[in-house]
Write an enzyme that holds these catalytic residues in place. Sequence first.
Site, PDB file in Angstrom:
ATOM      1  N   GLU A  92      48.851  38.209  46.428  1.00  0.00           N
ATOM      2  CA  GLU A  92      49.087  39.114  45.306  1.00  0.00           C
ATOM      3  C   GLU A  92      50.410  39.859  45.559  1.00  0.00           C
ATOM      4  OE1 GLU A  92      49.469  40.789  42.204  1.00  0.00           O
ATOM      5  OE2 GLU A  92      47.392  40.026  42.204  1.00  0.00           O
ATOM      6  N   ASP A 141      48.139  36.161  34.676  1.00  0.00           N
ATOM      7  CA  ASP A 141      49.053  36.653  33.641  1.00  0.00           C
ATOM      8  C   ASP A 141      49.180  35.601  32.554  1.00  0.00           C
ATOM      9  OD1 ASP A 141      51.277  37.548  32.128  1.00  0.00           O
ATOM     10  OD2 ASP A 141      52.032  38.646  33.860  1.00  0.00           O
ATOM     11  N   THR A 214      35.290  41.537  36.617  1.00  0.00           N
ATOM     12  CA  THR A 214      36.385  42.395  37.048  1.00  0.00           C
ATOM     13  C   THR A 214      36.713  43.447  35.985  1.00  0.00           C
ATOM     14  OG1 THR A 214      38.062  40.948  36.083  1.00  0.00           O
ATOM     15  CG2 THR A 214      37.364  40.469  38.345  1.00  0.00           C
TER      16      THR A 214
END
Length: 236
Positions: A92, A141, A214
């Site tokens: 990440e 994304d 999430t």
Amino acid sequence: MSTQSPARPHRNFYGRLKGKTLKQSQKTYLDEDLAALSPGAVDWDANPERTPLDLDARFDGKPVWLEVGFGGGEHMVHQAAANPDVGIIGAEPYINGVAMLLGKIRRADVSNLAVHPGDARDLMDVLPDASIARAFLLYPDPWPKKRHHRRRFVTQEHLEPLARVMKPGAIFRVATDIPDYVRQTLEEVPKASFDWLAERPADWRAPWDDWLSTRYEQKALREGRVPHYLTFRRAG
């Protein structure tokens, strides 16, 4: 015999690296915890020869899973706690997300994790062939504009290295709430030697049995978007 190092590829990076100012506690996590969670030498400056990581040594011979873009880390920590016999590496580049993950690791007291705070492509460079037993790409994304679709992870630039590092028969999970991302995923992932395992609508409409929803997914649900849960198996 040539001793020349591999040429460093030119890789554009388009995502965010940092957001709002970190809390003091998050800065402490980064200072105190991040180095010890390294999977090994990943960055080009530290490993110009691109020597493969010794995952057996890092995880004591456990099977290794990979999460690409772990966001705030809630899914990664959940899986680590539920699967202590597995080692999990997360990549990440968004440092705020890395800091959030480190806080969750402290609170959950899990030790079977490694963190690369950078581009997953650099990590995949140094993962050994057929070393990953499971991989996750969760709410990546979406890059919604058509001219930006080449930036998505589900392009051959990313999928071919992913296929190389995954074991034959390994599972690759993709979750997204963007219909066009679903389309591109179903077009591109099979080209990289993966088989889509869905046999009925419930296989992509219902979350996995061990799924942890999430923060991003909860936001998507509140805004009326429909999650898709796509499961692929590495051929071979």
